[in-house]
Design a protein around this motif. Structure first.
Motif, PDB file in Angstrom:
ATOM      1  N   MET A  84       0.836  -1.179   0.000  1.00 36.22           N
ATOM      2  CA  MET A  84       0.000   0.000   0.000  1.00 36.22           C
ATOM      3  C   MET A  84       0.880   1.241   0.000  1.00 36.22           C
ATOM      4  N   GLY A  85       0.342   2.298  -0.561  1.00 30.19           N
ATOM      5  CA  GLY A  85       1.157   3.481  -0.772  1.00 30.19           C
ATOM      6  C   GLY A  85       1.043   4.518   0.320  1.00 30.19           C
ATOM      7  N   ALA A  86       1.769   5.574   0.096  1.00 30.94           N
ATOM      8  CA  ALA A  86       1.703   6.766   0.929  1.00 30.94           C
ATOM      9  C   ALA A  86       1.737   7.949  -0.026  1.00 30.94           C
ATOM     10  N   THR A  87       1.357   9.106   0.475  1.00 29.03           N
ATOM     11  CA  THR A  87       1.420  10.275  -0.395  1.00 29.03           C
ATOM     12  C   THR A  87       2.877  10.616  -0.666  1.00 29.03           C
ATOM     13  N   ARG A  88       3.129  11.195  -1.818  1.00 32.08           N
ATOM     14  CA  ARG A  88       4.496  11.611  -2.137  1.00 32.08           C
ATOM     15  C   ARG A  88       4.434  12.945  -2.863  1.00 32.08           C
ATOM     16  N   PRO A  89       5.499  13.738  -2.757  1.00 34.80           N
ATOM     17  CA  PRO A  89       5.498  15.037  -3.419  1.00 34.80           C
ATOM     18  C   PRO A  89       5.722  14.918  -4.926  1.00 34.80           C
ATOM     19  N   VAL A  90       5.084  15.826  -5.664  1.00 33.36           N
ATOM     20  CA  VAL A  90       5.274  15.961  -7.100  1.00 33.36           C
ATOM     21  C   VAL A  90       5.581  17.430  -7.349  1.00 33.36           C
ATOM     22  N   THR A  91       6.454  17.707  -8.309  1.00 36.56           N
ATOM     23  CA  THR A  91       6.886  19.075  -8.576  1.00 36.56           C
ATOM     24  C   THR A  91       6.470  19.515  -9.980  1.00 36.56           C
ATOM     25  N   ASP A  92       6.724  20.783 -10.270  1.00 39.79           N
ATOM     26  CA  ASP A  92       6.491  21.295 -11.624  1.00 39.79           C
ATOM     27  C   ASP A  92       7.170  20.396 -12.655  1.00 39.79           C
ATOM     28  N   ASP A  93       8.377  19.931 -12.324  1.00 36.28           N
ATOM     29  CA  ASP A  93       9.170  19.152 -13.280  1.00 36.28           C
ATOM     30  C   ASP A  93       8.702  17.704 -13.428  1.00 36.28           C
ATOM     31  N   THR A  94       8.038  17.162 -12.405  1.00 36.64           N
ATOM     32  CA  THR A  94       7.646  15.748 -12.456  1.00 36.64           C
ATOM     33  C   THR A  94       6.149  15.535 -12.653  1.00 36.64           C
ATOM     34  N   PHE A  95       5.350  16.607 -12.656  1.00 34.30           N
ATOM     35  CA  PHE A  95       3.893  16.480 -12.714  1.00 34.30           C
ATOM     36  C   PHE A  95       3.432  15.693 -13.940  1.00 34.30           C
ATOM     37  N   LEU A 124      -5.643  11.955   3.708  1.00 39.21           N
ATOM     38  CA  LEU A 124      -5.105  11.518   2.415  1.00 39.21           C
ATOM     39  C   LEU A 124      -4.063  10.421   2.609  1.00 39.21           C
ATOM     40  N   GLU A 125      -3.271  10.515   3.663  1.00 38.98           N
ATOM     41  CA  GLU A 125      -2.307   9.443   3.966  1.00 38.98           C
ATOM     42  C   GLU A 125      -3.046   8.126   4.200  1.00 38.98           C
ATOM     43  N   GLU A 126      -4.156   8.187   4.941  1.00 29.59           N
ATOM     44  CA  GLU A 126      -4.945   6.981   5.186  1.00 29.59           C
ATOM     45  C   GLU A 126      -5.498   6.420   3.884  1.00 29.59           C
ATOM     46  N   LEU A 127      -6.044   7.288   3.033  1.00 26.93           N
ATOM     47  CA  LEU A 127      -6.599   6.829   1.754  1.00 26.93           C
ATOM     48  C   LEU A 127      -5.510   6.181   0.897  1.00 26.93           C
ATOM     49  N   ALA A 128      -4.323   6.786   0.890  1.00 34.14           N
ATOM     50  CA  ALA A 128      -3.206   6.235   0.108  1.00 34.14           C
ATOM     51  C   ALA A 128      -2.837   4.850   0.607  1.00 34.14           C
ATOM     52  N   GLY A 129      -2.880   4.664   1.929  1.00 36.36           N
ATOM     53  CA  GLY A 129      -2.529   3.374   2.507  1.00 36.36           C
ATOM     54  C   GLY A 129      -3.601   2.315   2.336  1.00 36.36           C
ATOM     55  N   GLU A 130      -4.847   2.747   2.205  1.00 40.64           N
ATOM     56  CA  GLU A 130      -5.966   1.806   2.156  1.00 40.64           C
ATOM     57  C   GLU A 130      -6.393   1.427   0.739  1.00 40.64           C
ATOM     58  N   HIS A 131      -6.030   2.228  -0.251  1.00 40.35           N
ATOM     59  CA  HIS A 131      -6.535   2.017  -1.612  1.00 40.35           C
ATOM     60  C   HIS A 131      -5.371   2.048  -2.605  1.00 40.35           C
ATOM     61  N   VAL A 154      -1.797   8.796  -4.647  1.00 45.22           N
ATOM     62  CA  VAL A 154      -2.069  10.059  -3.974  1.00 45.22           C
ATOM     63  C   VAL A 154      -0.760  10.835  -3.890  1.00 45.22           C
ATOM     64  N   VAL A 155      -0.750  12.017  -4.496  1.00 44.03           N
ATOM     65  CA  VAL A 155       0.454  12.853  -4.506  1.00 44.03           C
ATOM     66  C   VAL A 155       0.102  14.253  -4.015  1.00 44.03           C
ATOM     67  N   LYS A 156       1.141  15.008  -3.660  1.00 40.64           N
ATOM     68  CA  LYS A 156       0.959  16.356  -3.132  1.00 40.64           C
ATOM     69  C   LYS A 156       1.781  17.339  -3.957  1.00 40.64           C
ATOM     70  N   VAL A 157       1.176  18.493  -4.258  1.00 38.89           N
ATOM     71  CA  VAL A 157       1.893  19.571  -4.928  1.00 38.89           C
ATOM     72  C   VAL A 157       1.861  20.788  -4.009  1.00 38.89           C
ATOM     73  N   LEU A 207     -14.942  10.181  -3.863  1.00 32.09           N
ATOM     74  CA  LEU A 207     -13.888   9.555  -4.650  1.00 32.09           C
ATOM     75  C   LEU A 207     -14.148   8.072  -4.924  1.00 32.09           C
ATOM     76  N   GLY A 208     -15.278   7.577  -4.471  1.00 34.19           N
ATOM     77  CA  GLY A 208     -15.567   6.151  -4.500  1.00 34.19           C
ATOM     78  C   GLY A 208     -15.215   5.429  -5.784  1.00 34.19           C
ATOM     79  N   GLU A 209     -15.596   5.976  -6.930  1.00 34.00           N
ATOM     80  CA  GLU A 209     -15.367   5.264  -8.188  1.00 34.00           C
ATOM     81  C   GLU A 209     -13.884   5.137  -8.519  1.00 34.00           C
ATOM     82  N   TYR A 210     -13.029   5.967  -7.917  1.00 39.20           N
ATOM     83  CA  TYR A 210     -11.590   5.927  -8.198  1.00 39.20           C
ATOM     84  C   TYR A 210     -10.813   5.126  -7.182  1.00 39.20           C
ATOM     85  N   LEU A 211     -11.444   4.812  -6.055  1.00 41.76           N
ATOM     86  CA  LEU A 211     -10.734   4.111  -4.982  1.00 41.76           C
ATOM     87  C   LEU A 211     -10.652   2.615  -5.193  1.00 41.76           C
ATOM     88  N   GLY A 212     -11.454   2.092  -6.092  1.00 35.43           N
ATOM     89  CA  GLY A 212     -11.396   0.662  -6.421  1.00 35.43           C
ATOM     90  C   GLY A 212     -12.169  -0.200  -5.457  1.00 35.43           C
TER      91      GLY A 212
END
Length: 107
Positions: free
Chosen positions: A1-12, A42-49, A54-57, A102-107
């Motif tokens: 399961m994932g966690a949120t991670r940062p995304v930048t202008d260069d990696t978006f 959002l951290e919980e959602l990233a870990g559960e689905h 889930v990324v952060k800008v 977000l239900g339809e995207y959470l799987g």
């Protein structure tokens, strides 16, 4: 399961628009109180689905991406799928409301 991670202008583009699965992008800033409230949810959602990334800008550090997508209020939670914006949620929400929206995207 994932966690949120940062995304930048260069990696978006590579990490969000070219992703094989839907990506929830949290547009936030360190000084934003509601952003800090929604972050642990959002951290919980990233870990559960694992059907969604889930990324952060950080809008202070990545103004080009925020401007390109018309982000004027934060937090803004955008879902991108297949390179397209498919859902936008502006403002902090409690976890049950986010799961519902977000239900339809959470799987």
């Amino acid at each position: 399961m994932g966690a949120t991670r940062p995304v930048t202008d260069d990696t978006f583009e590579a990490e969000v628009l070219q992703s094989d699965k839907p990506v929830l992008v949290d547009f936030w800033a360190p000084w934003c109180g509601p952003c800090r409230q929604v972050a642990p949810i959002l951290e919980e959602l990233a870990g559960e689905h694992d059907a969604i990334e889930v990324v952060k800008v950080n809008t202070d550090e990545n103004p080009r991406t925020a401007a390109a997508y018309g982000i004027t209020s934060i937090p803004t939670l955008n879902v991108y799928s297949g390179g397209q914006l498919v859902k936008s949620i502006i403002g902090a929400r409690p976890k049950p409301a986010l799961v519902r929206e977000l239900g339809e995207y959470l799987g």
